[in-house]
Design an enzyme around this catalytic site. Structure first.
Site, mmCIF file in Angstrom:
data_model
loop_
_atom_site.group_PDB
_atom_site.id
_atom_site.type_symbol
_atom_site.label_atom_id
_atom_site.label_comp_id
_atom_site.label_asym_id
_atom_site.label_seq_id
_atom_site.Cartn_x
_atom_site.Cartn_y
_atom_site.Cartn_z
ATOM 1 N N ARG A 141 0.826 -1.221 0.000
ATOM 2 C CA ARG A 141 0.000 0.000 0.000
ATOM 3 C C ARG A 141 0.856 1.265 0.000
ATOM 4 O O ARG A 141 0.328 2.377 -0.121
ATOM 5 C CB ARG A 141 -0.899 0.044 1.251
ATOM 6 N N TYR A 144 0.814 4.251 -2.587
ATOM 7 C CA TYR A 144 -0.291 5.205 -2.438
ATOM 8 C C TYR A 144 -0.095 6.053 -1.177
ATOM 9 O O TYR A 144 -0.106 7.285 -1.237
ATOM 10 C CB TYR A 144 -1.603 4.427 -2.376
ATOM 11 N N LYS A 148 1.007 9.949 -1.245
ATOM 12 C CA LYS A 148 0.104 10.998 -0.759
ATOM 13 C C LYS A 148 0.744 11.785 0.380
ATOM 14 O O LYS A 148 0.513 12.987 0.517
ATOM 15 C CB LYS A 148 -1.204 10.359 -0.278
ATOM 16 N N THR A 209 -12.837 -1.986 10.655
ATOM 17 C CA THR A 209 -13.871 -0.947 10.485
ATOM 18 C C THR A 209 -13.444 0.118 9.463
ATOM 19 O O THR A 209 -12.263 0.328 9.219
ATOM 20 C CB THR A 209 -14.162 -0.213 11.813
ATOM 21 N N PRO A 273 -5.613 -1.690 7.181
ATOM 22 C CA PRO A 273 -5.870 -1.006 8.453
ATOM 23 C C PRO A 273 -7.060 -1.637 9.199
ATOM 24 O O PRO A 273 -8.070 -1.980 8.584
ATOM 25 C CB PRO A 273 -6.178 0.427 8.034
HETATM 26 P P1 NAD Z 1 -10.851 7.439 -9.301
HETATM 27 O O1 NAD Z 1 -9.862 6.374 -9.573
HETATM 28 O O2 NAD Z 1 -12.263 7.222 -9.704
HETATM 29 O O3 NAD Z 1 -10.393 8.829 -9.936
HETATM 30 C C1 NAD Z 1 -9.055 9.176 -10.154
HETATM 31 C C2 NAD Z 1 -8.958 9.876 -11.506
HETATM 32 O O4 NAD Z 1 -7.599 10.271 -11.734
HETATM 33 C C3 NAD Z 1 -9.332 8.937 -12.661
HETATM 34 O O5 NAD Z 1 -10.209 9.587 -13.547
HETATM 35 C C4 NAD Z 1 -7.979 8.630 -13.319
HETATM 36 O O6 NAD Z 1 -8.101 8.298 -14.695
HETATM 37 C C5 NAD Z 1 -7.221 9.912 -13.062
HETATM 38 N N1 NAD Z 1 -5.763 9.745 -13.093
HETATM 39 C C6 NAD Z 1 -5.024 8.785 -12.498
HETATM 40 N N2 NAD Z 1 -3.716 8.970 -12.771
HETATM 41 C C7 NAD Z 1 -3.642 10.102 -13.538
HETATM 42 C C8 NAD Z 1 -2.568 10.806 -14.137
HETATM 43 N N3 NAD Z 1 -1.291 10.399 -13.988
HETATM 44 N N4 NAD Z 1 -2.846 11.908 -14.876
HETATM 45 C C9 NAD Z 1 -4.130 12.327 -15.038
HETATM 46 N N5 NAD Z 1 -5.179 11.695 -14.500
HETATM 47 C C10 NAD Z 1 -4.931 10.592 -13.751
HETATM 48 O O7 NAD Z 1 -10.765 7.739 -7.727
HETATM 49 P P2 NAD Z 1 -11.619 8.706 -6.807
HETATM 50 O O8 NAD Z 1 -12.261 7.886 -5.768
HETATM 51 O O9 NAD Z 1 -12.456 9.612 -7.628
HETATM 52 O O10 NAD Z 1 -10.467 9.548 -6.103
HETATM 53 C C11 NAD Z 1 -10.142 10.868 -6.508
HETATM 54 C C12 NAD Z 1 -9.068 11.429 -5.579
HETATM 55 O O11 NAD Z 1 -9.534 11.441 -4.235
HETATM 56 C C13 NAD Z 1 -7.774 10.622 -5.584
HETATM 57 O O12 NAD Z 1 -6.679 11.507 -5.522
HETATM 58 C C14 NAD Z 1 -7.864 9.807 -4.319
HETATM 59 O O13 NAD Z 1 -6.596 9.499 -3.802
HETATM 60 C C15 NAD Z 1 -8.625 10.754 -3.406
HETATM 61 N N6 NAD Z 1 -9.326 10.000 -2.361
HETATM 62 C C16 NAD Z 1 -10.469 9.293 -2.641
HETATM 63 C C17 NAD Z 1 -11.087 8.563 -1.630
HETATM 64 C C18 NAD Z 1 -12.364 7.785 -1.862
HETATM 65 O O14 NAD Z 1 -12.833 7.132 -0.939
HETATM 66 N N7 NAD Z 1 -12.966 7.814 -3.025
HETATM 67 C C19 NAD Z 1 -10.532 8.542 -0.344
HETATM 68 C C20 NAD Z 1 -9.365 9.257 -0.108
HETATM 69 C C21 NAD Z 1 -8.781 9.998 -1.120
HETATM 70 N N1 UDP Z 2 -12.930 -5.484 1.829
HETATM 71 C C1 UDP Z 2 -13.680 -6.635 1.976
HETATM 72 N N2 UDP Z 2 -14.218 -7.206 0.863
HETATM 73 C C2 UDP Z 2 -14.085 -6.671 -0.378
HETATM 74 C C3 UDP Z 2 -13.320 -5.490 -0.535
HETATM 75 C C4 UDP Z 2 -12.752 -4.913 0.598
HETATM 76 O O1 UDP Z 2 -13.851 -7.138 3.087
HETATM 77 O O2 UDP Z 2 -14.616 -7.264 -1.344
HETATM 78 C C5 UDP Z 2 -12.373 -4.824 3.032
HETATM 79 C C6 UDP Z 2 -10.896 -4.465 2.934
HETATM 80 O O3 UDP Z 2 -10.085 -5.551 3.345
HETATM 81 C C7 UDP Z 2 -10.812 -3.296 3.910
HETATM 82 C C8 UDP Z 2 -12.184 -2.628 3.780
HETATM 83 O O4 UDP Z 2 -13.036 -3.586 3.170
HETATM 84 O O5 UDP Z 2 -10.660 -3.745 5.226
HETATM 85 C C9 UDP Z 2 -12.172 -1.364 2.918
HETATM 86 O O6 UDP Z 2 -11.530 -1.678 1.690
HETATM 87 P P1 UDP Z 2 -11.467 -0.644 0.479
HETATM 88 O O7 UDP Z 2 -10.604 -1.270 -0.550
HETATM 89 O O8 UDP Z 2 -12.843 -0.244 0.104
HETATM 90 O O9 UDP Z 2 -10.791 0.671 1.078
HETATM 91 P P2 UDP Z 2 -9.484 0.954 1.967
HETATM 92 O O10 UDP Z 2 -8.905 -0.331 2.465
HETATM 93 O O11 UDP Z 2 -8.583 1.675 1.053
HETATM 94 O O12 UDP Z 2 -10.010 1.772 3.078
#
Ligand code: NAD
Ligand code: UDP
Length: 312
Positions: A141, A144, A148, A209, A273
């Protein structure tokens, strides 16, 4: 009005953000390399005169004239960000350098979509912004999480060194319509499995969780942060403090979808986590924001979306 750049604008969160900004009448430039996002997410915006789409990878410099930047480009689901981990780190780090450079030249305000993953597998619960986190720097992980974290470092160094107008939000697990059905995140997995009559895949014991935020609440908080006073730069947690085990989530999805699916247990992913809950007192105080949509209501909307998508 200035043009607003949204990187990652064709993704799940980015497309909702673009939609809101376009509806508010802003001039929006959506930049995306379509790694995990797709044109389908923004199809309905393509004919709007105040929306423009540019295919571009943020690991390369970008020369455009903008007044605000939302930096969302980065794959967010573990299976996607682990597929090409070197590219994931490049996207976070080179992407941040390029977008900060753009902000420096244009003097644009720039917001970074950071993540609760900066806290890693936390010993402090719920997580406050003051907590430094517990992240494995060399695990699957890390591309990522560390990418970040480094992006946050760059934002704060550009702030201190070049007085850039920065904003950093730490997003906790967010879900809703336009998540990719094969994206591998737990909410989309469980809903798609339940709708297809397949067993729901619980990784590990299911006692870990997460706290799930509905997309509309998240976008509301992000735009409030962008509009906040220049002196409030964050980082600020954005998420819904309602905390659920994966077993509770699975049971809720099964109850809402109906059908005959059961639970099946698979090994826990490395460095998964065990608990996660945002402390959102700072967001409440500084942004006047709190989430409005509870998990059950948000799941109903998301289930309805996946029903339509899978039928089509
Ligand atoms: P997503 O994968 O749907 O969207 C990410 C977008 O970025 C996609 O459209 C992808 O094509 C584009 N992308 C990836 N690499 C790129 C690059 N090198 N150049 C240009 N575009 C690129 O994910 P999301 O859930 O919409 O997440 C958006 C942002 O929010 C991300 O930065 C992610 O880390 C952050 N984030 C999301 C969550 C969540 O729960 N959804 C949680 C924490 C942080
Ligand atoms: N998870 C799960 N079944 C699935 C996908 C995910 O039990 O089919 C669990 C995963 O192990 C984690 C939690 O759900 O504990 C959240 O996973 P997700 O990938 O959605 O997000 P992140 O781990 O990045 O918070």
């Amino acid at each position: 009005m200035h043009k607003i750049l949204v990187t990652g604008g064709a993704g799940f969160l980015g497309s909702h953000l673009c939609e809101l900004l376009v509806a508010q009448g802003h001039d929006v430039l959506c930049v995306d390399n379509f790694y995990t996002g797709g044109k389908g997410n923004i199809q309905h915006l393509l004919d709007k005169p105040n929306f423009e789409l540019l295919r571009h990878d943020v690991t390369f410099p970008l020369y455009v004239e903008v007044g605000q930047i939302y930096n969302l480009a980065c794959p967010a689901s573990p299976i996607h960000y682990q597929r090409d981990p070197v590219q994931t780190t490049k996207t976070s780090v080179h992407g941040a350098i390029n977008m900060l450079g753009l902000a420096k030249r244009t003097r644009a305000r720039i917001l970074q979509a950071s993540t609760s993953e900066v806290y890693g597998d936390p010993e402090v619960h719920p997580q406050t912004e003051a907590y430094w986190g517990r992240v494995n720097p060399i695990g699957p992980r890390s591309c990522y999480d560390e990418g970040k974290r480094c992006a946050e470092t760059l934002f704060f160094d550009y702030y201190r060194q070049h007085q850039l107008d920065i904003k950093v939000v730490r997003i906790f697990n967010t879900y809703g319509p336009r998540m990719h059905p094969d994206d591998g995140r737990v909410v989309s997995n469980f809903i798609v499995q339940a709708l297809r009559g397949a067993d729901l895949t619980i990784y590990g014991s299911g006692s870990q969780t997460r706290s799930f935020c509905y997309v509309d609440d998240l976008i509301d908080a992000m735009t409030r942060m962008m509009a906040a006073d220049r002196s409030f730069i964050g980082p600020v947690n954005i998420g819904n403090p309602g905390e659920f085990t994966m077993l509770q989530l699975a049971e809720m999805v099964l109850r809402l979808v109906g059908g005959t699916s059961r639970l099946t247990y698979l090994p826990a992913p490395e460095d998964d986590p065990m608990q996660r809950q945002p402390d959102i007192r700072l967001a409440k105080e500084k942004l006047g924001w709190a989430p409005k949509v509870g998990l059950e209501d948000g799941l109903k909307e998301t289930i309805a979306y996946f029903r339509r998508t899978l039928n089509a």
